[in-house]
Design a protein around this motif. Sequence first.
Motif, PDB file in Angstrom:
ATOM      1  N   ARG A  43     -18.462  22.172  75.534  1.00  0.00           N
ATOM      2  CA  ARG A  43     -19.138  20.857  75.537  1.00  0.00           C
ATOM      3  C   ARG A  43     -19.752  20.511  77.097  1.00  0.00           C
ATOM      4  O   ARG A  43     -20.846  19.718  76.952  1.00  0.00           O
ATOM      5  N   PRO A  44     -18.990  20.895  77.917  1.00  0.00           N
ATOM      6  CA  PRO A  44     -19.571  20.636  79.315  1.00  0.00           C
ATOM      7  C   PRO A  44     -21.038  21.147  79.500  1.00  0.00           C
ATOM      8  O   PRO A  44     -21.893  20.500  80.027  1.00  0.00           O
ATOM      9  N   THR A  45     -21.337  22.285  79.050  1.00  0.00           N
ATOM     10  CA  THR A  45     -22.547  22.886  78.906  1.00  0.00           C
ATOM     11  C   THR A  45     -23.527  22.047  77.993  1.00  0.00           C
ATOM     12  O   THR A  45     -24.659  21.875  78.583  1.00  0.00           O
ATOM     13  N   ILE A  46     -23.219  21.588  76.968  1.00  0.00           N
ATOM     14  CA  ILE A  46     -23.877  20.572  76.252  1.00  0.00           C
ATOM     15  C   ILE A  46     -24.205  19.319  77.310  1.00  0.00           C
ATOM     16  O   ILE A  46     -25.363  18.671  77.285  1.00  0.00           O
ATOM     17  N   ARG A  47     -23.412  18.841  77.918  1.00  0.00           N
ATOM     18  CA  ARG A  47     -23.502  17.651  78.836  1.00  0.00           C
ATOM     19  C   ARG A  47     -24.393  17.988  79.797  1.00  0.00           C
ATOM     20  O   ARG A  47     -25.399  17.019  80.278  1.00  0.00           O
ATOM     21  N   GLU A  48     -24.438  19.107  80.526  1.00  0.00           N
ATOM     22  CA  GLU A  48     -25.463  19.423  81.551  1.00  0.00           C
ATOM     23  C   GLU A  48     -26.912  19.488  80.711  1.00  0.00           C
ATOM     24  O   GLU A  48     -27.810  18.985  81.469  1.00  0.00           O
ATOM     25  N   ALA A  49     -26.999  19.874  79.773  1.00  0.00           N
ATOM     26  CA  ALA A  49     -28.395  19.905  79.047  1.00  0.00           C
ATOM     27  C   ALA A  49     -28.699  18.554  78.936  1.00  0.00           C
ATOM     28  O   ALA A  49     -29.890  18.372  78.875  1.00  0.00           O
ATOM     29  N   ILE A  50     -28.034  17.804  78.288  1.00  0.00           N
ATOM     30  CA  ILE A  50     -28.426  16.272  77.960  1.00  0.00           C
ATOM     31  C   ILE A  50     -28.795  15.554  79.355  1.00  0.00           C
ATOM     32  O   ILE A  50     -29.805  14.958  79.179  1.00  0.00           O
ATOM     33  N   ILE A  51     -28.139  15.849  80.244  1.00  0.00           N
ATOM     34  CA  ILE A  51     -28.414  15.192  81.562  1.00  0.00           C
ATOM     35  C   ILE A  51     -29.789  15.732  82.111  1.00  0.00           C
ATOM     36  O   ILE A  51     -30.797  14.973  82.759  1.00  0.00           O
ATOM     37  N   ALA A  52     -29.848  17.275  82.029  1.00  0.00           N
ATOM     38  CA  ALA A  52     -31.304  17.595  82.354  1.00  0.00           C
ATOM     39  C   ALA A  52     -32.365  17.026  81.563  1.00  0.00           C
ATOM     40  O   ALA A  52     -33.539  16.748  81.870  1.00  0.00           O
ATOM     41  N   LEU A  53     -32.375  16.958  80.233  1.00  0.00           N
ATOM     42  CA  LEU A  53     -33.063  16.210  79.231  1.00  0.00           C
ATOM     43  C   LEU A  53     -33.648  14.716  79.649  1.00  0.00           C
ATOM     44  O   LEU A  53     -34.569  14.196  79.620  1.00  0.00           O
ATOM     45  N   GLU A  54     -32.383  14.108  80.170  1.00  0.00           N
ATOM     46  CA  GLU A  54     -32.617  12.781  80.444  1.00  0.00           C
ATOM     47  C   GLU A  54     -33.329  12.749  81.914  1.00  0.00           C
ATOM     48  O   GLU A  54     -34.265  11.816  82.032  1.00  0.00           O
TER      49      GLU A  54
END
Length: 246
Positions: A43-54
């Motif tokens: 889930r931390p990896t997904i959080r990083e991806a979401i922040i990058a998308l943001e």
Amino acid sequence: MKNRRLFWRIVDTIEASIASGEYPVGSRLPPERELAEKFDVSRPTIREAIIALEVREKVEVKTGSGVYVVNHQSQTVTASKVNAFELTQARALVEGEIAALAAKTITREELEKLHGTLVMMKDMQNVEEADELFHQIIAYSTRNGALINLFENMWSLRSSSNEIIEDYNIVCSTDNNKTLAEHTSIYQALSAHDAAEARLAMHRHFNRLINVLFDKLEQQALEEVRRKNSANRDLYSIENLVKIKG
């Protein structure tokens, strides 16, 4: 890039899904848990991806609600808007063919001038000027007006925006020794009048520059991730809410 971080591959996949309409503007992305299961990551990896998308303005995170796809500006390419990646890719394609043609047309005098730019770079004398002169000599040695105009127009694009100027300043200051080695390989291929090797050497040169640009982008995104994580840590820290006794 083979060594790109895992979350960048997730970013690319989600961006493609947004572009295809799988996740239309205004829709909510699947929950973090579902995305983690889908991509088989933490889930931390997904959080990083979401922040990058943001950061890329593809999504908006609404606390307590979810992650939503936002309407972003049209991606239509115009002559007035070119980024460093597009410019470097175009230069690789055009200057690769310029080098191949130059291998057949370059004169001994031009090769001597080309070697002089290598000496300038080795002695750290006006490195930027030597770099421009190196590529310019090769372009003009083709004696092809259309290719020369293409070269001049692309070179002028290097100073067409602050973003490109900043990106190229970082690229040019990254490793002068590698640039010198790559220029030397191009020079040697031209001296041997080997068109195929001259094209390949030029492509290798620009491929490294593109990878340096990607490394820069990745570093900036990671710094943004750390900044946001730090802010969230301070926001939700229990220590900031109550005084914890040891």
